[in-house]
Design a protein around this motif. Structure first.
Motif, PDB file in Angstrom:
ATOM      1  N   ARG A  79       0.818  -1.219   0.000  1.00  0.00           N
ATOM      2  CA  ARG A  79       0.000   0.000   0.000  1.00  0.00           C
ATOM      3  C   ARG A  79       0.852   1.270   0.000  1.00  0.00           C
ATOM      4  N   ASN A  80       1.962   1.238  -0.729  1.00  0.00           N
ATOM      5  CA  ASN A  80       2.822   2.418  -0.851  1.00  0.00           C
ATOM      6  C   ASN A  80       2.066   3.549  -1.540  1.00  0.00           C
ATOM      7  N   PRO A  81       2.427   4.811  -1.247  1.00  0.00           N
ATOM      8  CA  PRO A  81       1.739   5.950  -1.861  1.00  0.00           C
ATOM      9  C   PRO A  81       2.019   6.069  -3.363  1.00  0.00           C
ATOM     10  N   GLU A  82       1.009   6.536  -4.086  1.00  0.00           N
ATOM     11  CA  GLU A  82       1.107   6.691  -5.534  1.00  0.00           C
ATOM     12  C   GLU A  82       0.367   7.951  -5.959  1.00  0.00           C
ATOM     13  N   ILE A  83       0.981   8.689  -6.882  1.00  0.00           N
ATOM     14  CA  ILE A  83       0.333   9.844  -7.501  1.00  0.00           C
ATOM     15  C   ILE A  83       0.354   9.625  -9.006  1.00  0.00           C
ATOM     16  N   THR A  84      -0.791   9.812  -9.637  1.00  0.00           N
ATOM     17  CA  THR A  84      -0.918   9.753 -11.086  1.00  0.00           C
ATOM     18  C   THR A  84      -1.369  11.140 -11.534  1.00  0.00           C
ATOM     19  N   ALA A  85      -0.777  11.640 -12.617  1.00  0.00           N
ATOM     20  CA  ALA A  85      -1.116  12.994 -13.067  1.00  0.00           C
ATOM     21  C   ALA A  85      -1.025  13.103 -14.581  1.00  0.00           C
ATOM     22  N   VAL A  86      -1.749  14.079 -15.124  1.00  0.00           N
ATOM     23  CA  VAL A  86      -1.748  14.392 -16.546  1.00  0.00           C
ATOM     24  C   VAL A  86      -1.400  15.865 -16.692  1.00  0.00           C
ATOM     25  N   HIS A  87      -0.502  16.167 -17.633  1.00  0.00           N
ATOM     26  CA  HIS A  87      -0.170  17.573 -17.884  1.00  0.00           C
ATOM     27  C   HIS A  87      -1.308  18.181 -18.698  1.00  0.00           C
ATOM     28  N   THR A  88      -1.831  19.294 -18.238  1.00  0.00           N
ATOM     29  CA  THR A  88      -3.059  19.847 -18.814  1.00  0.00           C
ATOM     30  C   THR A  88      -2.897  20.384 -20.223  1.00  0.00           C
ATOM     31  N   THR A  89      -1.703  20.779 -20.628  1.00  0.00           N
ATOM     32  CA  THR A  89      -1.542  21.310 -21.986  1.00  0.00           C
ATOM     33  C   THR A  89      -0.812  20.359 -22.925  1.00  0.00           C
ATOM     34  N   SER A  90       0.149  19.608 -22.416  1.00  0.00           N
ATOM     35  CA  SER A  90       0.969  18.770 -23.305  1.00  0.00           C
ATOM     36  C   SER A  90       0.478  17.332 -23.452  1.00  0.00           C
ATOM     37  N   ARG A  91      -0.454  16.902 -22.597  1.00  0.00           N
ATOM     38  CA  ARG A  91      -0.987  15.534 -22.598  1.00  0.00           C
ATOM     39  C   ARG A  91      -0.003  14.469 -22.099  1.00  0.00           C
ATOM     40  N   HIS A  92       1.130  14.861 -21.557  1.00  0.00           N
ATOM     41  CA  HIS A  92       2.011  13.885 -20.926  1.00  0.00           C
ATOM     42  C   HIS A  92       1.295  13.339 -19.698  1.00  0.00           C
ATOM     43  N   HIS A  93       1.611  12.111 -19.333  1.00  0.00           N
ATOM     44  CA  HIS A  93       1.066  11.575 -18.092  1.00  0.00           C
ATOM     45  C   HIS A  93       2.166  10.843 -17.338  1.00  0.00           C
ATOM     46  N   MET A  94       1.934  10.695 -16.032  1.00  0.00           N
ATOM     47  CA  MET A  94       2.956  10.069 -15.206  1.00  0.00           C
ATOM     48  C   MET A  94       2.351   9.354 -14.019  1.00  0.00           C
ATOM     49  N   VAL A  95       3.159   8.431 -13.509  1.00  0.00           N
ATOM     50  CA  VAL A  95       2.856   7.721 -12.280  1.00  0.00           C
ATOM     51  C   VAL A  95       4.094   7.826 -11.401  1.00  0.00           C
ATOM     52  N   ILE A  96       3.892   8.222 -10.142  1.00  0.00           N
ATOM     53  CA  ILE A  96       4.976   8.319  -9.174  1.00  0.00           C
ATOM     54  C   ILE A  96       4.621   7.424  -7.994  1.00  0.00           C
ATOM     55  N   GLU A  97       5.520   6.510  -7.691  1.00  0.00           N
ATOM     56  CA  GLU A  97       5.298   5.553  -6.602  1.00  0.00           C
ATOM     57  C   GLU A  97       6.419   5.685  -5.579  1.00  0.00           C
ATOM     58  N   ALA A  98       6.054   5.939  -4.332  1.00  0.00           N
ATOM     59  CA  ALA A  98       7.030   6.015  -3.244  1.00  0.00           C
ATOM     60  C   ALA A  98       7.131   4.627  -2.626  1.00  0.00           C
ATOM     61  N   LEU A  99       8.116   3.880  -3.070  1.00  0.00           N
ATOM     62  CA  LEU A  99       8.262   2.481  -2.648  1.00  0.00           C
ATOM     63  C   LEU A  99       9.061   2.420  -1.344  1.00  0.00           C
ATOM     64  N   LYS A 100       8.362   2.754  -0.247  1.00  0.00           N
ATOM     65  CA  LYS A 100       8.998   2.736   1.070  1.00  0.00           C
ATOM     66  C   LYS A 100       9.210   1.304   1.539  1.00  0.00           C
ATOM     67  N   THR A 101       8.257   0.458   1.240  1.00  0.00           N
ATOM     68  CA  THR A 101       8.310  -0.944   1.641  1.00  0.00           C
ATOM     69  C   THR A 101       8.425  -1.790   0.386  1.00  0.00           C
ATOM     70  N   ARG A 102       9.495  -2.602   0.329  1.00  0.00           N
ATOM     71  CA  ARG A 102       9.720  -3.466  -0.824  1.00  0.00           C
ATOM     72  C   ARG A 102      10.102  -4.854  -0.328  1.00  0.00           C
ATOM     73  N   SER A 103       9.804  -5.852  -1.119  1.00  0.00           N
ATOM     74  CA  SER A 103      10.098  -7.224  -0.713  1.00  0.00           C
ATOM     75  C   SER A 103      11.587  -7.524  -0.832  1.00  0.00           C
ATOM     76  N   GLY A 104      12.013  -8.539  -0.116  1.00  0.00           N
ATOM     77  CA  GLY A 104      13.408  -8.954  -0.179  1.00  0.00           C
ATOM     78  C   GLY A 104      14.336  -7.901   0.371  1.00  0.00           C
ATOM     79  N   ASN A 105      15.509  -7.812  -0.210  1.00  0.00           N
ATOM     80  CA  ASN A 105      16.515  -6.844   0.232  1.00  0.00           C
ATOM     81  C   ASN A 105      16.517  -5.581  -0.616  1.00  0.00           C
TER      82      ASN A 105
END
Length: 169
Positions: free
Chosen positions: A118-144
């Motif tokens: 349940r790490n935090p995630e932000i998804t966004a779209v640029h209003t003029t250029s139509r670029h999009h992105m996903v940002i995930e703060a992977l604080k907790t990850r499996s293994g090492n």
């Protein structure tokens, strides 16, 4: 799928209907440079120390429009912020929540990822250029695996200028 064989590309009217916009004619290098600059601004907007991966943006096929990669393309830029302190991830995400709208981005999702951690995630779209992105703060990850912030920035589809060989882009 509009492409039925090597080098056969959909008519512009079908491309427009499928995408909802007419792809701008743009040189690949120009589109890649723009995405790299946008990524750099995202690092600054996070406002925490860390080392961004040095993977450059790259042209890839525009899915469902030109799978043979002859005329239409988009630019993908997956990268990560490494060596950042996981305690600063909340600060980075808070900074992004505030700064992204000021930078022309519309946040379309802000909440936990659909995963066990349940790490935090932000998804966004640029209003003029139509670029999009996903940002995930992977604080907790499996293994090492060490914590990191993952970013995937994707451009809209573009039409390569006449005479461009996308296979060499």
């Amino acid at each position: 799928m509009f492409n039925t064989g090597r080098g056969r590309v959909a008519k512009p009217s079908k491309v427009r209907r499928r995408l909802g916009y007419t792809p701008e004619v743009r040189a690949v290098r120009q589109a890649e440079d723009e995405v790299n600059r946008m990524s750099s601004r995202l690092v600054d907007a996070m406002g925490i120390p860390g080392t961004p991966s040095h993977i450059p943006a790259a042209a890839v096929p525009c899915s469902g429009i030109d799978p043979d990669f002859t005329t239409y393309y988009r630019v993908d830029h997956p990268w990560a912020l490494w060596e950042a302190d996981a305690d600063g991830f909340d600060t980075a995400m808070d900074n992004l929540r505030t700064r992204l709208p000021e930078m022309g981005w519309r946040i379309t999702k802000d909440g936990p990822m659909n995963s066990r951690a349940r790490n935090p995630e932000i998804t966004a779209v640029h209003t003029t250029s139509r670029h999009h992105m996903v940002i995930e703060a992977l604080k907790t990850r499996s293994g090492n695996l060490k914590p990191q912030i993952d970013v995937t920035l994707v451009s809209p589809c573009y039409r390569a200028p006449e005479g461009t060989d996308l296979s060499r882009a």
